[in-house]
Design a protein around this motif. Structure first.
Motif, PDB file in Angstrom:
ATOM      1  N   GLU A  80      14.908   6.685  47.550  1.00  0.00           N
ATOM      2  CA  GLU A  80      14.054   7.781  47.110  1.00  0.00           C
ATOM      3  C   GLU A  80      13.908   8.770  48.259  1.00  0.00           C
ATOM      4  N   LYS A  81      13.104   9.797  48.087  1.00  0.00           N
ATOM      5  CA  LYS A  81      12.959  10.836  49.104  1.00  0.00           C
ATOM      6  C   LYS A  81      12.398  10.288  50.414  1.00  0.00           C
ATOM      7  N   GLU A  82      11.711   9.104  50.319  1.00  0.00           N
ATOM      8  CA  GLU A  82      11.159   8.499  51.538  1.00  0.00           C
ATOM      9  C   GLU A  82      12.246   7.912  52.421  1.00  0.00           C
ATOM     10  N   GLY A  83      13.447   7.729  51.863  1.00  0.00           N
ATOM     11  CA  GLY A  83      14.553   7.200  52.660  1.00  0.00           C
ATOM     12  C   GLY A  83      14.341   5.748  53.038  1.00  0.00           C
ATOM     13  N   ARG A  84      14.645   5.421  54.328  1.00  0.00           N
ATOM     14  CA  ARG A  84      14.486   4.043  54.818  1.00  0.00           C
ATOM     15  C   ARG A  84      13.183   3.921  55.588  1.00  0.00           C
ATOM     16  N   LEU A  85      12.393   2.909  55.219  1.00  0.00           N
ATOM     17  CA  LEU A  85      11.070   2.736  55.815  1.00  0.00           C
ATOM     18  C   LEU A  85      11.076   1.476  56.668  1.00  0.00           C
ATOM     19  N   ASN A 118       9.754  -1.669  59.001  1.00  0.00           N
ATOM     20  CA  ASN A 118       8.573  -2.547  59.081  1.00  0.00           C
ATOM     21  C   ASN A 118       7.605  -2.307  57.918  1.00  0.00           C
ATOM     22  N   THR A 119       8.139  -2.370  56.743  1.00  0.00           N
ATOM     23  CA  THR A 119       7.359  -2.039  55.549  1.00  0.00           C
ATOM     24  C   THR A 119       7.310  -3.241  54.612  1.00  0.00           C
ATOM     25  N   ASP A 120       6.215  -3.310  53.869  1.00  0.00           N
ATOM     26  CA  ASP A 120       6.018  -4.398  52.922  1.00  0.00           C
ATOM     27  C   ASP A 120       6.204  -3.876  51.496  1.00  0.00           C
ATOM     28  N   VAL A 121       6.615  -4.788  50.618  1.00  0.00           N
ATOM     29  CA  VAL A 121       6.744  -4.479  49.183  1.00  0.00           C
ATOM     30  C   VAL A 121       6.080  -5.600  48.401  1.00  0.00           C
ATOM     31  N   LEU A 122       5.161  -5.225  47.522  1.00  0.00           N
ATOM     32  CA  LEU A 122       4.441  -6.203  46.698  1.00  0.00           C
ATOM     33  C   LEU A 122       4.969  -6.144  45.270  1.00  0.00           C
ATOM     34  N   VAL A 123       5.269  -7.324  44.741  1.00  0.00           N
ATOM     35  CA  VAL A 123       5.812  -7.462  43.383  1.00  0.00           C
ATOM     36  C   VAL A 123       4.836  -8.277  42.548  1.00  0.00           C
ATOM     37  N   ARG A 124       4.468  -7.751  41.390  1.00  0.00           N
ATOM     38  CA  ARG A 124       3.633  -8.492  40.435  1.00  0.00           C
ATOM     39  C   ARG A 124       4.240  -8.351  39.039  1.00  0.00           C
ATOM     40  N   ALA A 125       4.284  -9.490  38.330  1.00  0.00           N
ATOM     41  CA  ALA A 125       4.771  -9.505  36.944  1.00  0.00           C
ATOM     42  C   ALA A 125       6.123  -8.816  36.809  1.00  0.00           C
ATOM     43  N   GLY A 126       6.977  -9.012  37.823  1.00  0.00           N
ATOM     44  CA  GLY A 126       8.328  -8.482  37.760  1.00  0.00           C
ATOM     45  C   GLY A 126       8.465  -7.020  38.080  1.00  0.00           C
ATOM     46  N   LYS A 127       7.387  -6.356  38.483  1.00  0.00           N
ATOM     47  CA  LYS A 127       7.422  -4.932  38.803  1.00  0.00           C
ATOM     48  C   LYS A 127       7.032  -4.707  40.265  1.00  0.00           C
ATOM     49  N   ILE A 128       7.551  -3.628  40.837  1.00  0.00           N
ATOM     50  CA  ILE A 128       7.145  -3.204  42.173  1.00  0.00           C
ATOM     51  C   ILE A 128       5.797  -2.480  42.026  1.00  0.00           C
ATOM     52  N   VAL A 129       4.756  -3.006  42.662  1.00  0.00           N
ATOM     53  CA  VAL A 129       3.430  -2.399  42.461  1.00  0.00           C
ATOM     54  C   VAL A 129       2.922  -1.661  43.693  1.00  0.00           C
ATOM     55  N   ARG A 130       3.373  -2.069  44.902  1.00  0.00           N
ATOM     56  CA  ARG A 130       2.914  -1.354  46.097  1.00  0.00           C
ATOM     57  C   ARG A 130       3.999  -1.387  47.153  1.00  0.00           C
ATOM     58  N   ILE A 131       4.091  -0.286  47.908  1.00  0.00           N
ATOM     59  CA  ILE A 131       4.987  -0.188  49.055  1.00  0.00           C
ATOM     60  C   ILE A 131       4.162   0.350  50.211  1.00  0.00           C
ATOM     61  N   GLY A 132       4.138  -0.343  51.337  1.00  0.00           N
ATOM     62  CA  GLY A 132       3.347   0.133  52.472  1.00  0.00           C
ATOM     63  C   GLY A 132       3.363  -0.864  53.603  1.00  0.00           C
ATOM     64  N   LYS A 133       2.560  -0.616  54.606  1.00  0.00           N
ATOM     65  CA  LYS A 133       2.502  -1.482  55.775  1.00  0.00           C
ATOM     66  C   LYS A 133       1.261  -2.371  55.697  1.00  0.00           C
ATOM     67  N   ASN A 134       1.410  -3.560  56.246  1.00  0.00           N
ATOM     68  CA  ASN A 134       0.288  -4.499  56.372  1.00  0.00           C
ATOM     69  C   ASN A 134      -0.405  -4.785  55.039  1.00  0.00           C
ATOM     70  N   LEU A 135       0.436  -4.938  53.993  1.00  0.00           N
ATOM     71  CA  LEU A 135      -0.123  -5.271  52.695  1.00  0.00           C
ATOM     72  C   LEU A 135      -0.550  -6.729  52.668  1.00  0.00           C
ATOM     73  N   ASP A 136      -1.492  -7.016  51.813  1.00  0.00           N
ATOM     74  CA  ASP A 136      -1.970  -8.385  51.646  1.00  0.00           C
ATOM     75  C   ASP A 136      -2.149  -8.611  50.152  1.00  0.00           C
ATOM     76  N   ALA A 137      -1.878  -9.816  49.693  1.00  0.00           N
ATOM     77  CA  ALA A 137      -2.039 -10.122  48.277  1.00  0.00           C
ATOM     78  C   ALA A 137      -2.315 -11.601  48.124  1.00  0.00           C
ATOM     79  N   ALA A 138      -3.504 -11.937  47.693  1.00  0.00           N
ATOM     80  CA  ALA A 138      -3.878 -13.335  47.514  1.00  0.00           C
ATOM     81  C   ALA A 138      -2.995 -13.970  46.438  1.00  0.00           C
ATOM     82  N   GLY A 139      -2.478 -15.150  46.757  1.00  0.00           N
ATOM     83  CA  GLY A 139      -1.685 -15.895  45.794  1.00  0.00           C
ATOM     84  C   GLY A 139      -0.233 -15.528  45.731  1.00  0.00           C
ATOM     85  N   ALA A 140       0.167 -14.448  46.383  1.00  0.00           N
ATOM     86  CA  ALA A 140       1.572 -14.046  46.334  1.00  0.00           C
ATOM     87  C   ALA A 140       2.408 -14.902  47.279  1.00  0.00           C
TER      88      ALA A 140
END
Length: 1023
Positions: A591-596, A598-620
């Motif tokens: 995408e326009k953001e290119g390559r990021l 030290n970045t995190d990607v959170l996946v829920r229910a088969g979908k990409i839900v968040r992209i960012g740094k220092n993400l946290d997700a209980a149970g993931a």
């Protein structure tokens, strides 16, 4: 109908003196096994004129009955087999039969375009529902006897040939005139997906057979209106007439069963499905058909794999199937699926009981087996009022056995069919084991008494001073015995048993006795060792004490697990979706953001839900991506994996066939390409004809069934082709139009002209317009509901297709191969086409001589959406590297190069809103690479589809160890089987066919073995 008769009223003339006998019999003191295994002790069965009069206890015996004491015997209804061709002449095999065409000669033989069947019949000779088995049937006692000997008294028989096969006839196995053995003339209608002996070119593929059967249902429904222009079509009339009969479909394999069931569902038909040996591998899907099944008890033999060089060619899947095949009937029972059993596919009917006992050891119950051989088959075809149980009024079809019918030591003594006795093992009627006083008297009056120790109807010994092993036979009526003269033994007068070896080392002579059975006394005559006549009598003295069972008990039948797919790399339970948190990776977004970094990607229910740094997700589930690249999954725009057939090349236009109808979810290439970072593949029809079949986009959900592979809610596509493949340049005897490049353009123009006329007629008069599956697909193109991907090379043909498209108002969505695309990129851009090409393939045939390595870059610079595809299962594993070649050859940026195997094909396939880049809201089709994906050193460590990890490099390493251990276990088990003396099959290589553009279900190529020994392959590189 059941042809019941009184011999006094036969319509057939008597050539001689009439022999009128009513044939009344009473079988007393028997154990009767009636419906559902209900057992009556000390019961009586009375039959008269071939019918059961009564079956139960306390029966009054008719005065004229022949009374047969069945003390110690069991009486069962005779078995019924619903899948035979008993008494049906074998169809003549032709060039068009499956497997009859030499693959090398496929293009060298003139095609038989039209049917050569004479008369007002169907246009395709594989469709012959007018076949009536009752008209073809002939009693064949030589073939009936082996079936009677294993307990069968009635069968359903039909012509095992073709796709629509006509009607079956239910008959008994009595050796009578044909008119006397028919139970029901039109008992069933039969179908398959095998064209059989048809010599017609079409169909030439599995998907072609499916399309032909679907079109036949449509044509038959249309024919009910008696359309004037059709005239008379006896095939379609017969097809319609047979729809009220039980409909039997030959699946013969887990996937074939499902193919048939889906056709039935489409047209409101519930087939009875003839199964194969491997439904246990997908029993949940099989249960989902809601069908009744006809299940064979045919299992593969163990292979002789003692030589390691032979063993390495045998796939793990084949060895696992050998071990697990006997669980198939039990799997049906456990799943609650209605089924009956058949002798179909057995190499020898004598294997039936042995194989049935293997099924018992593997989960099938005897009660269900009896039901599957009696009541269920009779009920399925509507003849339970005639056969299938011991009820009054039914045919006198029954077995007399020495014990429970499925016990290993039980013998079938007699099989009565229509009240007529057929001896099976008459000698087993009486248990003759024991000791007898054998008195041998010479002609001069001298006698000798010895002990005759009878061990079985075929084994006995004589006990005097020595124990002499003799040759013995007993058939219930006649006795035969011979034994050598005993050294020092007593002899009757005349010296008949004198003894020992004579001078010169000559062997002793033998005594020969023969006679008849008269209750417990046997007598007869014979000759002594010198040829003098003797008479003899044997009287029962005492039973032989039971021999202690010192034989080793069978060890528990340990078997491996069923895997999904049924492959060493399969799952014992399918992977499930979890929330995933991939941390600290370099995220290549596309995408326009290119390559990021030290970045995190959170996946829920088969979908990409968040992209960012220092993400946290209980149970993931946390996946460490430190030092790695997370990229969107690779999408292969042009592939031929995961299908049972690729080309239906028998006609110039075959838009009615669908890749979706014959997906193969067990193709090992799915797993291999996951290991190369591929998450979606566009499975194309081949390039054998101008307008090929409908394509299917899949996600590589390894372990799913064929429906589970499909990319959901996807715009449908179709494959076209131009050039050498279409006009069959390599054929020396081509009689299929077109034969030139200009002919290809005319085929296209004609096809869309017909489609446009059909569209108008369908809208104007829908009730009298015959629905045509071929034209339906072309109308979808005209209505912009289906999109074209076209095999193309030469610029003149590329522009010619654009002219045709412009004329009829549609766009060629994608030109694939397009090796001369750099010459016409401006025209393609103006037309609105995408391009899907090779990175650097050329010189493999004449029309690719102008290909250049800069093609992709030039087209991209002109402004085309350019994809790099594989068209090859091996190259698909390295599409990331294929994309990187444009960085080298054309100076393309890394981002643009990687998009050619990710986002660009997503755009070309109209799914860029869901896949092709890492963006919130898109499907979690992701690959965690060990390095920059364009690097030759990069490895896919995890490949994720819909948030499910389908490939993991660490799991792969464990699976390789498992494969080695499991192969060794099964090899040792087969070697142990060999040492028991069981018949063995030679070690047979397990072939995996790699399909490509030019293949036609027949293959010629290079034989290769995978490094793990789990697959043998035939590769074909035609494009």
């Amino acid at each position: 109908m059941l042809t019941l008769y009184s011999s006094a009223q036969s319509t057939f003339p008597v050539n001689g003196v009439a022999d009128v006998r009513e044939g009344c019999y009473a079988f007393t003191h028997a154990t009767l096994v009636k419906e559902g295994g209900a057992t009556l002790s000390d019961a009586t069965l009375v039959i008269r004129e071939g019918l059961i009069v009564s079956a139960g206890t306390g029966a009054v015996l008719p005065k004229d009955a022949v009374v047969i004491d069945c003390s110690g015997k069991y009486i069962y209804p005779s078995f019924i087999d619903l899948y035979t061709d008993y008494g049906i002449p074998a169809p003549e095999s032709g060039r068009g039969g499956r497997g009859a065409v030499n693959p090398i000669d496929f293009f060298r033989q003139p095609a038989q375009i039209e049917s050569n069947t004479k008369g007002p019949y169907n246009w395709n000779q594989a469709i012959h529902p007018e076949m009536d088995a009752a008209h073809l049937f002939n009693v064949d006692d030589a073939k009936a006897k082996p079936l009677r000997d294993i307990g069968f008294g009635a069968v359903l028989t039909h012509v095992k040939d073709g796709i629509a096969r006509g009607t079956g006839v239910a008959v008994t196995l009595a050796n009578e005139k044909e008119n006397l053995v028919v139970i029901k003339t039109k008992a069933s209608a039969h179908y398959s997906l095998s064209k059989g002996s048809s010599t017609q070119s079409y169909p030439a593929s599995l998907m072609g057979s499916i399309a032909l059967l679907r079109q036949t249902y449509i044509d038959a429904a249309w024919y009910k209106g008696q359309p004037y222009h059709e005239g008379t079509n006896l095939s379609l009339q017969a097809f319609n007439d047979e729809q009220s009969l039980p409909q039997i479909f030959e699946g013969s394999d887990k996937w074939g069963d499902l193919h048939g069931d889906r056709i039935g569902d489409e047209f409101g038909v519930q087939y009875i499905i003839k199964a194969g040996e491997n439904e246990y591998q997908r029993i949940k899907e099989i249960a989902g058909t809601k069908a009744s099944f006809i299940v064979p008890v045919n299992y593969p033999q163990a292979m002789d794999v003692e030589d390691p060089n032979d063993a390495r060619f045998v796939s793990l899947a084949d060895m696992k199937h050998w071990e697990l095949a006997p669980t198939n009937p039990g799997a049906f029972e456990k799943a609650g699926i209605p089924f009956c059993l058949t002798t179909a596919d057995l190499r020898d009917t004598k294997q039936f009981f042995a194989n049935l006992r293997k099924a018992f050891e593997s989960g099938l119950t005897e009660a269900k087996a009896l039901e599957a051989l009696t009541k269920t088959p009779a009920t399925l075809i509507g003849i339970y009022d005639k056969v299938g149980s011991l009820d009054a009024g039914k045919l006198a079809n029954f077995l007399i056995t020495t014990g429970p019918v499925f016990n290993e030591k039980t013998s079938i003594v007699e099989n009565w069919v229509q009240g007529r006795k057929y001896e099976v093992k008459e000698e087993a009627w009486k248990d003759i084991k024991g000791q007898y006083n054998l008195v041998i008297t010479s002609a001069t009056g001298g006698s000798t008494t010895v002990v005759l120790d009878v061990k079985s109807p075929t084994a006995a010994s004589v006990i005097a001073k020595d124990t002499l092993t003799g040759k013995f036979s007993y058939d219930g009526t006649i006795i035969s015995l011979s034994f050598p003269a005993a050294a020092g033994g007593a002899a009757p007068a005349g010296g008949g048993m004198r003894g020992g070896a004579r001078g010169g080392g000559r062997p002793s002579a033998a005594m020969h006795l023969s006679g008849v059975v008269n209750g417990d006394t046997w007598n007869g005559n014979g000759t002594d060792s010198t040829g003098n006549l003797v008479i003899w009598t044997a009287t029962f003295a005492k039973a032989t004490p039971p021999t202690p069972d010192t034989a080793a008990r069978k060890r528990p039948n340990h078997v491996g697990k069923v895997l999904y797919p049924f492959d060493g790399y399969g799952w014992d339970s399918l992977p499930t979706q979890h929330d995933l948190l991939i941390k600290n990776a370099t995220v290549w977004t596309n995408e326009k953001e290119g390559r990021l970094p030290n970045t995190d990607v959170l996946v829920r229910a088969g979908k990409i839900v968040r992209i960012g740094k220092n993400l946290d997700a209980a149970g993931a589930q946390v996946i460490d991506g430190t030092g790695k690249y997370l990229a969107p999954g690779i999408i292969d725009e042009h592939s031929h994996i995961a299908a049972f057939s690729i080309n239906e090349g028998a006609q110039s236009v075959t838009s009615e066939v669908r890749i979706a109808d014959n997906l193969n979810p067990e193709d090992i290439n799915i797993y291999r390409q996951l290991a190369g970072g591929v998450t979606s593949s566009h499975i194309l029809h081949g390039s054998a004809n101008t307008i090929g079949g409908q394509t299917q986009l899949i996600k590589l959900r390894w372990g799913a069934d064929d429906e589970g592979l499909k990319f959901r809610n996807w715009d449908p596509f179709i494959k076209f082709a131009l050039g050498e493949n279409v006009k069959r340049t390599t054929s020396t005897n081509n009689n299929r139009f077109p034969d030139t490049r200009m002919g290809v353009e005319e085929v296209l123009t004609d096809a869309f002209t017909r489609a446009r006329d059909y569209e108008r007629q369908r809208k104007a008069a829908p009730n009298i317009t015959r629905r045509d599956l071929e034209l339906d697909a072309l109308v979808e193109i005209l209505e912009h509901k289906r999109f074209i991907t076209c095999h193309s090379y030469v610029q003149s043909e590329i522009t010619a297709l654009m002219r045709v498209a412009d004329k009829f108002g549609f766009t060629v969505n994608t030109y694939t191969h397009i090796l001369e695309g750099y010459k016409v990129a401006d025209k393609m851009k103006q037309h609105g086409s995408n391009a899907s090409t090779f990175s650097d393939w050329w010189a493999y045939k004449t029309e690719v001589q102008d290909a250049i390595a800069y093609n992709a870059t030039i087209m991209q610079k002109v402004g085309l959406n350019v994809c790099i595809n594989s068209d090859d299962p091996e190259q698909a594993r390295r599409l990331n590297q294929e994309a990187a070649k444009s960085v080298k050859y054309g100076g393309m940026s890394e981002e643009d190069a990687f998009k050619m195997v990710t986002l660009n094909p997503a755009k070309a396939l109209h799914v860029a809103d869901r896949v092709g880049s890492i963006k919130e809201g898109k499907d979690a089709d992701l690959v965690l690479w060990s390095d920059n994906p364009l690097s030759i050193y990069a490895r896919a460590e995890k490949t994720i589809v819909d948030g499910i990890v389908y490939y993991d490099i660490d799991r792969d390493a464990q699976l390789r160890k498992y494969i080695v251990a499991e192969r060794n276990r099964l090899v040792q088990k087969m070697i142990a089987e060999k040492r028991t003396g069981s018949p063995m099959a030679p070690a047979t290589p397990s072939y995996h066919i790699e399909l490509s553009c030019g293949d036609h279900d027949h293959h010629d190529g290079l034989l290769t073995i995978d490094e793990d020994g789990d697959h043998t392959e035939i590769a074909n590189t035609t494009n």
